[in-house]
Motif scaffolding. Sequence first.
Motif, PDB file in Angstrom:
ATOM      1  N   TYR A  60       0.849  -1.191   0.000  1.00  0.00           N
ATOM      2  CA  TYR A  60       0.000   0.000   0.000  1.00  0.00           C
ATOM      3  C   TYR A  60       0.882   1.237   0.000  1.00  0.00           C
TER       4      TYR A  60
ATOM      5  N   GLY B  62      -2.521  -6.989  12.308  1.00  0.00           N
ATOM      6  CA  GLY B  62      -1.593  -6.307  11.411  1.00  0.00           C
ATOM      7  C   GLY B  62      -0.718  -7.229  10.573  1.00  0.00           C
ATOM      8  N   CYS B  63      -0.927  -8.554  10.664  1.00  0.00           N
ATOM      9  CA  CYS B  63      -0.063  -9.462   9.903  1.00  0.00           C
ATOM     10  C   CYS B  63      -0.595  -9.736   8.500  1.00  0.00           C
ATOM     11  N   GLY B  64      -1.680  -9.079   8.130  1.00  0.00           N
ATOM     12  CA  GLY B  64      -2.144  -9.184   6.743  1.00  0.00           C
ATOM     13  C   GLY B  64      -3.260 -10.187   6.510  1.00  0.00           C
ATOM     14  N   LYS B  65      -3.935 -10.622   7.572  1.00  0.00           N
ATOM     15  CA  LYS B  65      -5.002 -11.612   7.409  1.00  0.00           C
ATOM     16  C   LYS B  65      -6.145 -11.070   6.548  1.00  0.00           C
ATOM     17  N   THR B  66      -6.585  -9.866   6.881  1.00  0.00           N
ATOM     18  CA  THR B  66      -7.687  -9.268   6.122  1.00  0.00           C
ATOM     19  C   THR B  66      -7.262  -8.998   4.679  1.00  0.00           C
ATOM     20  N   THR B  67      -6.031  -8.532   4.514  1.00  0.00           N
ATOM     21  CA  THR B  67      -5.528  -8.274   3.161  1.00  0.00           C
ATOM     22  C   THR B  67      -5.540  -9.560   2.338  1.00  0.00           C
TER      23      THR B  67
HETATM   24  N1  LIG Z   1      -5.802   0.299   2.688  1.00  0.00           N
HETATM   25  C1  LIG Z   1      -4.646   0.290   3.343  1.00  0.00           C
HETATM   26  N2  LIG Z   1      -3.724   1.269   3.176  1.00  0.00           N
HETATM   27  C2  LIG Z   1      -2.549   1.241   3.812  1.00  0.00           C
HETATM   28  N3  LIG Z   1      -2.158   0.267   4.649  1.00  0.00           N
HETATM   29  C3  LIG Z   1      -3.006  -0.735   4.863  1.00  0.00           C
HETATM   30  C4  LIG Z   1      -4.298  -0.788   4.224  1.00  0.00           C
HETATM   31  N4  LIG Z   1      -4.929  -1.930   4.624  1.00  0.00           N
HETATM   32  C5  LIG Z   1      -4.072  -2.540   5.471  1.00  0.00           C
HETATM   33  N5  LIG Z   1      -2.933  -1.842   5.611  1.00  0.00           N
HETATM   34  C6  LIG Z   1      -1.769  -2.240   6.432  1.00  0.00           C
HETATM   35  O1  LIG Z   1      -1.384  -3.537   6.028  1.00  0.00           O
HETATM   36  C7  LIG Z   1      -1.016  -4.323   7.156  1.00  0.00           C
HETATM   37  C8  LIG Z   1      -1.911  -5.563   7.233  1.00  0.00           C
HETATM   38  O2  LIG Z   1      -3.245  -5.169   7.543  1.00  0.00           O
HETATM   39  P1  LIG Z   1      -4.459  -6.191   7.694  1.00  0.00           P
HETATM   40  O3  LIG Z   1      -4.506  -7.047   6.479  1.00  0.00           O
HETATM   41  O4  LIG Z   1      -5.666  -5.413   8.018  1.00  0.00           O
HETATM   42  O5  LIG Z   1      -3.988  -7.074   8.940  1.00  0.00           O
HETATM   43  P2  LIG Z   1      -4.839  -7.985   9.946  1.00  0.00           P
HETATM   44  O6  LIG Z   1      -6.176  -8.261   9.332  1.00  0.00           O
HETATM   45  O7  LIG Z   1      -4.013  -9.218  10.132  1.00  0.00           O
HETATM   46  O8  LIG Z   1      -4.952  -7.236  11.226  1.00  0.00           O
HETATM   47  C9  LIG Z   1      -1.124  -3.407   8.360  1.00  0.00           C
HETATM   48  O9  LIG Z   1       0.143  -2.868   8.597  1.00  0.00           O
HETATM   49  C10 LIG Z   1      -2.096  -2.339   7.916  1.00  0.00           C
HETATM   50  O10 LIG Z   1      -1.852  -1.141   8.594  1.00  0.00           O
END
Ligand SMILES: Nc1ncnc2c1ncn2[C@@H]1O[C@H](COP(=O)(O)OP(=O)(O)O)[C@@H](O)[C@H]1O
Length: 282
Positions: free
Chosen positions: A28, A58-63
């Motif tokens: 991102y 913050g480990c990228g699960k949602t991503t």
């Molecule tokens: N749209 C975005 N823009 C910038 N950074 C993002 C965005 N979405 C997630 N991140 C960053 O990517 C990393 C992984 O986020 P996320 O997938 O939400 O983790 P989790 O679901 O494991 O908590 C985090 O550091 C978060 O801050």
Amino acid sequence: MPTAELPSATPPSTAVPAVDLRGVAVRYGPAKAPVTALEGVTLTVAEGEFVVLVGPSGCGKTTLLRVVAGFEHPTDGTAEVLGAVPSPGRGTGLVFQQPRLFPWRTVGGNLAFALARQGLARTERPARIMELLTLVGLPGFERRRTWELSGGQQQRVAIARALAGTPRLLLLDEPFAALDAITRERLQEELRTLADVTGTTVVFVTHSAEEAVLLGSRVLVMAAEPGRVAAELPIGLERGPHTEVAALRATPEFARLRGELNLALTSAAAGTGEEGQLPPAS
Ligand SMILES: Nc1ncnc2c1ncn2[C@@H]1O[C@H](COP(=O)(O)OP(=O)(O)O)[C@@H](O)[C@H]1O
Ligand SMILES: [Mg+2]
């Protein structure tokens, strides 16, 4: 008897995987100072598997789920879902931590909206709504207002909505995190049964090691900075479609697996473990 000639229920191992990620990275922000949410993620999920992703915030699960759902395109690497580039909608159902129902619609109205989006004819919707509500343990709830329901009941409606299009792949992002312990346990049992009965492939995200062992047939441990899959743990717990969570939790095998997973999580967080290996006991 014709039934004697039916092929075995075990799917052929040559089938296209439900999820196939190869070297996926997601970054991102500006190219000069990117936030690397995922790096080098390679994983496959076979059809019918129940895979749990577990890791700290913050480990990228949602991503990772967003990539599989087709909301996010990998910066590097390739993603395939059911043999095609993932795209939101057909074939995949999504459930989030919050139910996200339309408060101005009834329970049935929320499901009817989803069914309309799937292209189901208006006349066929009432029967399908009854079927879906029965599947999630809410028969007869179609005329209820969503705000009359408890958190657990709302999340059941969200699961029913995700199942509206008869998805082959169900993606759930910490769906039970906001529920009380007893409701959570009941929904865990029901989801497991539902997956067994329907044969739907499930990718389930949680930050709870206990939930991961209770639900998964395989658990992937994620680590942060950059987000990646650090270890994998097969879960060989014996369970039928109606095994109670409490009974499962009382088994020595459950305790052993949870201990092993906790170790893997600690080692992944510290960045000390070999990829896919547990650190030596010290
Ligand atoms: N749209 C975005 N823009 C910038 N950074 C993002 C965005 N979405 C997630 N991140 C960053 O990517 C990393 C992984 O986020 P996320 O997938 O939400 O983790 P989790 O679901 O494991 O908590 C985090 O550091 C978060 O801050
Ligand atoms: Mg998340």
